[in-house]
Enzyme design. Structure first.
Site, mmCIF file in Angstrom:
data_model
loop_
_atom_site.group_PDB
_atom_site.id
_atom_site.type_symbol
_atom_site.label_atom_id
_atom_site.label_comp_id
_atom_site.label_asym_id
_atom_site.label_seq_id
_atom_site.Cartn_x
_atom_site.Cartn_y
_atom_site.Cartn_z
ATOM 1 N N ASN A 197 -10.127 -0.210 -0.654
ATOM 2 C CA ASN A 197 -8.668 -0.132 -0.557
ATOM 3 C C ASN A 197 -8.056 -0.704 -1.832
ATOM 4 O OD1 ASN A 197 -5.956 -0.415 0.031
ATOM 5 N ND2 ASN A 197 -6.260 -1.265 2.071
ATOM 6 N N CYS A 204 0.809 -1.221 0.000
ATOM 7 C CA CYS A 204 0.000 0.000 0.000
ATOM 8 C C CYS A 204 0.843 1.273 0.000
ATOM 9 C CB CYS A 204 -0.963 0.003 1.183
ATOM 10 S SG CYS A 204 -2.085 -1.403 1.194
ATOM 11 N N HIS A 214 -3.726 7.232 1.933
ATOM 12 C CA HIS A 214 -4.050 5.873 1.504
ATOM 13 C C HIS A 214 -5.467 5.554 1.958
ATOM 14 C CE1 HIS A 214 -4.094 1.653 0.910
ATOM 15 N NE2 HIS A 214 -3.900 1.333 2.168
#
Length: 323
Positions: free
Chosen positions: A280, A114, A250
């Site tokens: 996500n 990520c 994020h």
């Protein structure tokens, strides 16, 4: 003269199929209320046959190059962040290079899950500031749906597929307030491997594996680490949270975004949130959210923005950018 990497253009791409919580509830034991309350997620895009990490990356990259007013051959560096490459090798970045028709440039992948896009940004920025390259295409692209355990409701509801890209261009100025990347800070701590990982790989199981996560522990580390690295990067740039126009985080979980903003004393309306629409998307989430906010007019030239992310490893980082 100050040589900086300026964001000259942004772009993003999503798979055609958009999946609601209600549709997901038909597949696994969950509900829209359960997902929204714990994560803030309402939709995610899932790649279908023929849609790959590279195809999403190519679309996002093409849009970013067009937004920068350039032709593909103006690019002399491609850094692609992904944890879900098309193949073990060659690098997915080279697939993108060939599809774009860039005759010759440096092209490679970065793997930091990520946080991958932040890692890729620092790598490209360093190469530009060193004078090795003039224009870099930095991409975050993922098809996380391919490594999810669709029987595990605690993880499969959290992720989606997508891509985002930026063109970084070297520009020189005598003005200290000129646009460009002002500071980046990256970290890693491999002791936490067991909290967020994939249970497979070429040298261990010989399989791709599936994503595994201990969500509560990840949440706790994320809030602390993200607030810390944002303060650290702002301090390096000689700035404070009061100077920030936008935070582009994020997009992992709405509760993490809210907790991080509170810890820094930032107003919620200064935080770009797309997790409700895209879930996500790992390395794609920061550039995807950035492109969304640029194209809808929220982020404008001259704004001070902070990009931040944390992912498996653990890895985490932040970048302070004068847009």
């Amino acid at each position: 003269m100050i040589r900086r990497s300026v964001i000259a253009g942004t772009g993003s791409a999503l798979p055609k199929r958009r999946v609601s919580n209600a549709e997901l509830a038909e597949r696994v034991e969950t509900t829209d209320e359960w997902i929204v309350e714990r994560t803030g997620i309402r939709f995610r895009h899932i790649a279908e046959e023929g849609e790959t990490t590279s195809s999403l990356a190519i679309e996002a990259a093409s849009k970013a190059i067009a937004a920068a007013g350039l032709e593909p051959n103006a690019i002399d560096l491609i850094v692609l962040a992904t944890a879900t490459p098309d193949q073990t090798f060659p690098a997915t970045a080279t697939t993108v290079q060939a599809a774009l028709g860039v005759n010759d440039c440096v092209a490679f992948d970065v793997a930091a899950v990520c946080s991958g896009f932040l890692y890729a940004v620092q790598v490209a920025d360093s190469m530009i500031r060193a004078g090795a390259h003039q224009r870099a295409l930095v991409i975050g692209a993922e098809t996380f749906s391919r490594i999810l355990d669709w029987e595990d409701r605690a993880t499969c509801v959290l992720f989606g597929d997508g891509a985002g890209a930026v063109v970084l261009e070297a520009r020189e100025s005598e003005d200290a307030d000129a646009p460009g990347i002002l500071a980046t800070k990256l970290h890693a701590d491999g002791r936490h491997n067991g909290l967020l990982y994939v249970d497979g790989g070429p040298s261990t199981t010989g399989t791709v594996g599936k994503l595994r996560m201990k969500g509560r522990e990840v949440f706790r580390h994320a809030v602390v680490n993200l607030a810390q690295v944002m303060e650290e990067s702002l301090g390096t740039a000689g700035l404070t949270s009061a100077d920030v126009d936008w935070v582009v985080p994020h997009q992992a979980n709405a509760r993490i975004l809210e907790a991080t903003a509170r810890k820094l004393g930032l107003a919620p309306e200064k935080v770009v949130v797309t997790v409700d629409q895209h879930a996500n998307t790992s390395a794609a989430s920061v550039p995807l959210a950035l492109d969304t906010a640029v194209r809808d007019g929220r982020i404008r030239r001259g704004d001070l923005i902070v990009l931040e992310a944390m992912g498996g490893g653990f890895t985490w980082g932040a970048a302070v950018v004068r847009f």
